[in-house]
Design a protein around this motif. Structure first.
Motif, PDB file in Angstrom:
ATOM      1  N   GLN A  29       0.732  -1.184   0.044  1.00 48.54           N
ATOM      2  CA  GLN A  29      -0.057   0.086   0.048  1.00 48.54           C
ATOM      3  C   GLN A  29       0.715   1.136   0.177  1.00 48.54           C
ATOM      4  OE1 GLN A  29      -2.271  -0.956   3.507  1.00 48.54           O
ATOM      5  NE2 GLN A  29      -3.925  -1.622   2.306  1.00 48.54           N
ATOM      6  N   ASN A  30       2.071   1.290   0.555  1.00 45.20           N
ATOM      7  CA  ASN A  30       2.836   2.417   0.855  1.00 45.20           C
ATOM      8  C   ASN A  30       3.397   2.545  -0.662  1.00 45.20           C
ATOM      9  OD1 ASN A  30       2.170   3.137   3.358  1.00 45.20           O
ATOM     10  ND2 ASN A  30       4.082   2.046   4.199  1.00 45.20           N
ATOM     11  N   SER A  31       3.977   1.691  -1.200  1.00 44.46           N
ATOM     12  CA  SER A  31       4.255   1.741  -2.709  1.00 44.46           C
ATOM     13  C   SER A  31       3.261   2.330  -3.405  1.00 44.46           C
ATOM     14  CB  SER A  31       4.719   0.223  -3.071  1.00 44.46           C
ATOM     15  OG  SER A  31       5.214   0.688  -4.214  1.00 44.46           O
ATOM     16  N   ASP A  32       2.104   1.688  -3.502  1.00 48.47           N
ATOM     17  CA  ASP A  32       0.897   2.351  -4.280  1.00 48.47           C
ATOM     18  C   ASP A  32       0.751   3.893  -3.908  1.00 48.47           C
ATOM     19  OD1 ASP A  32       0.730  -0.282  -5.221  1.00 48.47           O
ATOM     20  OD2 ASP A  32      -1.216  -0.732  -4.144  1.00 48.47           O
ATOM     21  N   LYS A  33       0.770   4.244  -2.598  1.00 46.68           N
ATOM     22  CA  LYS A  33       0.598   5.430  -2.378  1.00 46.68           C
ATOM     23  C   LYS A  33       1.706   6.432  -2.965  1.00 46.68           C
ATOM     24  CE  LYS A  33       0.085   8.358   1.878  1.00 46.68           C
ATOM     25  NZ  LYS A  33       1.256   9.140   1.937  1.00 46.68           N
ATOM     26  N   ASP A 249      -9.297   4.081 -11.542  1.00 48.92           N
ATOM     27  CA  ASP A 249      -8.750   3.010 -11.195  1.00 48.92           C
ATOM     28  C   ASP A 249      -7.155   3.303 -12.077  1.00 48.92           C
ATOM     29  OD1 ASP A 249     -10.430   1.168 -10.223  1.00 48.92           O
ATOM     30  OD2 ASP A 249     -11.358   0.795 -12.142  1.00 48.92           O
ATOM     31  N   PHE A 250      -6.170   2.609 -11.437  1.00 50.18           N
ATOM     32  CA  PHE A 250      -4.688   2.778 -11.802  1.00 50.18           C
ATOM     33  C   PHE A 250      -4.091   1.530 -12.135  1.00 50.18           C
ATOM     34  CE2 PHE A 250      -5.621   6.573  -9.677  1.00 50.18           C
ATOM     35  CZ  PHE A 250      -4.512   7.887 -10.197  1.00 50.18           C
ATOM     36  N   THR A 251      -3.306   1.539 -13.298  1.00 54.12           N
ATOM     37  CA  THR A 251      -2.833   0.311 -13.781  1.00 54.12           C
ATOM     38  C   THR A 251      -1.411   0.717 -13.965  1.00 54.12           C
ATOM     39  OG1 THR A 251      -3.583   0.566 -15.931  1.00 54.12           O
ATOM     40  CG2 THR A 251      -4.899  -0.937 -14.364  1.00 54.12           C
ATOM     41  N   SER A 252      -0.369  -0.331 -14.240  1.00 55.33           N
ATOM     42  CA  SER A 252       0.991   0.429 -14.242  1.00 55.33           C
ATOM     43  C   SER A 252       1.741  -0.875 -15.071  1.00 55.33           C
ATOM     44  CB  SER A 252       1.720   0.664 -13.278  1.00 55.33           C
ATOM     45  OG  SER A 252       2.114  -0.581 -12.421  1.00 55.33           O
ATOM     46  N   SER A 253       2.851  -0.490 -15.569  1.00 51.65           N
ATOM     47  CA  SER A 253       3.816  -1.584 -16.145  1.00 51.65           C
ATOM     48  C   SER A 253       4.741  -2.263 -15.138  1.00 51.65           C
ATOM     49  CB  SER A 253       4.881  -0.659 -17.267  1.00 51.65           C
ATOM     50  OG  SER A 253       5.399   0.085 -16.613  1.00 51.65           O
ATOM     51  N   PHE A 254       4.630  -1.837 -13.797  1.00 56.28           N
ATOM     52  CA  PHE A 254       5.430  -2.536 -12.746  1.00 56.28           C
ATOM     53  C   PHE A 254       4.541  -3.074 -11.782  1.00 56.28           C
ATOM     54  CE2 PHE A 254       5.461   1.933 -12.658  1.00 56.28           C
ATOM     55  CZ  PHE A 254       4.963   2.284 -11.357  1.00 56.28           C
ATOM     56  N   GLY A 255       3.315  -3.620 -12.159  1.00 56.48           N
ATOM     57  CA  GLY A 255       2.554  -4.286 -10.919  1.00 56.48           C
ATOM     58  C   GLY A 255       1.967  -3.736 -10.235  1.00 56.48           C
ATOM     59  N   VAL A 256       1.827  -2.397 -10.147  1.00 55.94           N
ATOM     60  CA  VAL A 256       1.076  -1.350  -9.294  1.00 55.94           C
ATOM     61  C   VAL A 256      -0.259  -1.174  -9.847  1.00 55.94           C
ATOM     62  CG1 VAL A 256       0.895   0.978  -8.294  1.00 55.94           C
ATOM     63  CG2 VAL A 256       3.254  -0.076  -8.415  1.00 55.94           C
ATOM     64  N   ASN A 257      -1.247  -1.838  -9.284  1.00 54.98           N
ATOM     65  CA  ASN A 257      -2.584  -1.630  -9.728  1.00 54.98           C
ATOM     66  C   ASN A 257      -3.565  -1.439  -8.449  1.00 54.98           C
ATOM     67  OD1 ASN A 257      -2.182  -2.606 -12.316  1.00 54.98           O
ATOM     68  ND2 ASN A 257      -1.470  -4.629 -11.405  1.00 54.98           N
ATOM     69  N   GLU A 270      -9.390  14.283   1.764  1.00 57.08           N
ATOM     70  CA  GLU A 270      -9.169  12.654   2.068  1.00 57.08           C
ATOM     71  C   GLU A 270      -9.568  11.746   0.909  1.00 57.08           C
ATOM     72  OE1 GLU A 270     -10.156  11.102   6.178  1.00 57.08           O
ATOM     73  OE2 GLU A 270     -11.873  10.107   4.828  1.00 57.08           O
ATOM     74  N   VAL A 271      -8.643  10.820   0.863  1.00 52.45           N
ATOM     75  CA  VAL A 271      -8.798   9.800  -0.297  1.00 52.45           C
ATOM     76  C   VAL A 271      -8.673   8.388   0.507  1.00 52.45           C
ATOM     77  CG1 VAL A 271      -8.257  11.158  -2.223  1.00 52.45           C
ATOM     78  CG2 VAL A 271      -6.446   9.717  -1.105  1.00 52.45           C
ATOM     79  N   THR A 272      -9.196   7.566  -0.190  1.00 53.10           N
ATOM     80  CA  THR A 272      -8.956   5.760   0.189  1.00 53.10           C
ATOM     81  C   THR A 272      -8.455   5.141  -1.039  1.00 53.10           C
ATOM     82  OG1 THR A 272     -10.983   6.133   1.444  1.00 53.10           O
ATOM     83  CG2 THR A 272     -10.184   3.965   0.855  1.00 53.10           C
ATOM     84  N   LEU A 273      -7.275   4.402  -0.623  1.00 60.01           N
ATOM     85  CA  LEU A 273      -6.431   3.936  -1.602  1.00 60.01           C
ATOM     86  C   LEU A 273      -6.877   2.468  -1.423  1.00 60.01           C
ATOM     87  CD1 LEU A 273      -2.979   4.295  -2.849  1.00 60.01           C
ATOM     88  CD2 LEU A 273      -3.845   1.856  -2.239  1.00 60.01           C
ATOM     89  N   THR A 274      -7.231   1.502  -2.491  1.00 62.89           N
ATOM     90  CA  THR A 274      -7.775   0.034  -2.077  1.00 62.89           C
ATOM     91  C   THR A 274      -6.916  -0.552  -3.343  1.00 62.89           C
ATOM     92  OG1 THR A 274      -9.772   0.752  -1.329  1.00 62.89           O
ATOM     93  CG2 THR A 274      -9.431  -1.656  -2.206  1.00 62.89           C
ATOM     94  N   GLY A 275      -6.085  -1.629  -2.682  1.00 61.42           N
ATOM     95  CA  GLY A 275      -5.101  -2.329  -3.302  1.00 61.42           C
ATOM     96  C   GLY A 275      -5.831  -3.626  -3.998  1.00 61.42           C
ATOM     97  N   ASP A 276      -5.047  -4.276  -4.841  1.00 58.86           N
ATOM     98  CA  ASP A 276      -5.730  -5.579  -5.682  1.00 58.86           C
ATOM     99  C   ASP A 276      -6.260  -6.566  -4.585  1.00 58.86           C
ATOM    100  OD1 ASP A 276      -5.737  -4.786  -8.105  1.00 58.86           O
ATOM    101  OD2 ASP A 276      -3.656  -5.733  -8.640  1.00 58.86           O
ATOM    102  N   ASN A 277      -5.510  -6.611  -3.345  1.00 62.40           N
ATOM    103  CA  ASN A 277      -5.764  -7.606  -2.277  1.00 62.40           C
ATOM    104  C   ASN A 277      -7.000  -7.156  -1.498  1.00 62.40           C
ATOM    105  OD1 ASN A 277      -4.637  -5.443  -0.892  1.00 62.40           O
ATOM    106  ND2 ASN A 277      -3.034  -6.527   0.259  1.00 62.40           N
ATOM    107  N   GLY A 278      -7.564  -5.975  -1.876  1.00 64.23           N
ATOM    108  CA  GLY A 278      -8.873  -5.457  -1.066  1.00 64.23           C
ATOM    109  C   GLY A 278      -8.519  -4.762   0.205  1.00 64.23           C
ATOM    110  N   GLU A 279      -7.236  -4.635   0.523  1.00 60.79           N
ATOM    111  CA  GLU A 279      -6.888  -3.785   1.724  1.00 60.79           C
ATOM    112  C   GLU A 279      -6.969  -2.601   1.494  1.00 60.79           C
ATOM    113  OE1 GLU A 279      -6.649  -5.129   4.692  1.00 60.79           O
ATOM    114  OE2 GLU A 279      -6.846  -7.099   4.216  1.00 60.79           O
TER     115      GLU A 279
END
Length: 285
Positions: A29-33, A249-257, A270-279
């Motif tokens: 999540q921190n990497s996504d952020k 929705d965000f997608t990338s070439s290095f696995g960040v979705n 305030e925003v909410t970031l939700t990863g592929d794992n649902g967290e």
């Protein structure tokens, strides 16, 4: 918890690594952020350049005659037949403004560079404008070389609500010298335009590609969840930087979705970031 080799990623590149006790989910999540914040800063820079186009339109609209100075040249009602402008073939006339703010005495509102602005159809409900940016530097140190074209969508527009299709294509360079190809297609709907109650609703698909390094990230509006901006929430120069509603929705070439949810319309950052794992994690822009 387990031992992981944690590599701090900056724009998709490994900068430093260390072995630490970390939770897998938090690390992802921190990497996504970090990547979202980088993307958001570039998008915010482009919004600033959008405001330059808006200022140029206001200058042309308020001008009553052709004029020229060392910094600004305005020509009203140029015949397209005599001086054809690519992309404006459907118009008999257009107006143009050339702003050459590369010299120190011409710098304006903390930006510099050369801008060519063209607009047609303002008074016949067939509005189209085109802005060509030539090494334009914004107040935060970003530069942009490219173009922005906005054309009124006559099918979707009404007397009270105007809808514009916007295309942007160019190169954004960060203050540190890193450069990215920035392309976007945007569909804007305006309510109460140019007032304290203005609301901007945006559906978009944007792409940032690294030029000086390997990087690729795409954002796309979630269906039926367009971004909503409210002038009443933030001051005139900053409100386009902070959506208060909508989802991307965000997608990338290095696995960040991941997905970013901007909220329910309340005036906050305030925003909410939700990863592929649902967290999910919650943070402020």
């Amino acid at each position: 918890m387990k031992k992981l080799l944690i590599c701090i990623a900056g724009l998709g590149l490994m900068v430093s690594c260390a072995v630490e006790d970390m939770d897998d989910t938090v690390s992802i999540q921190n990497s996504d952020k970090e990547n979202f914040e980088m993307y958001h800063s570039l998008d915010g820079a482009m919004d600033s350049f959008d405001l330059i186009s808006e200022s140029a339109f206001n200058e042309v609209q308020s001008s009553s005659r052709n004029s020229k100075s060392s910094c600004v040249s305005i020509e009203l009602l140029v015949s397209n037949e005599e001086a054809s402008l690519p992309g404006f073939e459907g118009y008999d006339y257009y107006s143009k403004m050339i702003l050459d703010y590369r010299e120190e005495q011409c710098q304006f509102d903390d930006w510099s560079g050369k801008l060519e602005y063209y607009v047609a159809g303002v008074f016949n409900e067939q509005w189209k404008d085109s802005t060509v940016f030539k090494n334009v530097r914004g107040h935060e140190g970003y530069t942009f070389d490219g173009y922005r074209v906005a054309e009124q969508n006559s099918t979707l527009s009404t007397e009270t609500t105007k809808v514009f299709d916007v295309v942007i294509d160019g190169v954004i360079t960060e203050p540190n010298g890193d450069s990215y190809r920035y392309t976007t297609n945007r569909n804007f709907t305006f309510e109460n335009r140019f007032s304290a109650d203005e609301v901007v609703i945006l559906e978009e698909s944007s792409l940032v590609e690294g030029i000086t390094q390997t990087y690729f990230m795409k954002s796309e509006s979630v269906e039926n969840e367009p971004l909503v901006y409210k002038v009443a929430c933030f001051n005139r120069l900053n409100f386009l930087r902070y959506p208060v509603q909508g989802s991307l929705d965000f997608t990338s070439s290095f696995g960040v979705n991941f997905n970013i949810d901007f909220g329910d319309g309340a005036c906050d950052r305030e925003v909410t970031l939700t990863g592929d794992n649902g967290e999910s994690i919650v943070f402020d822009l």
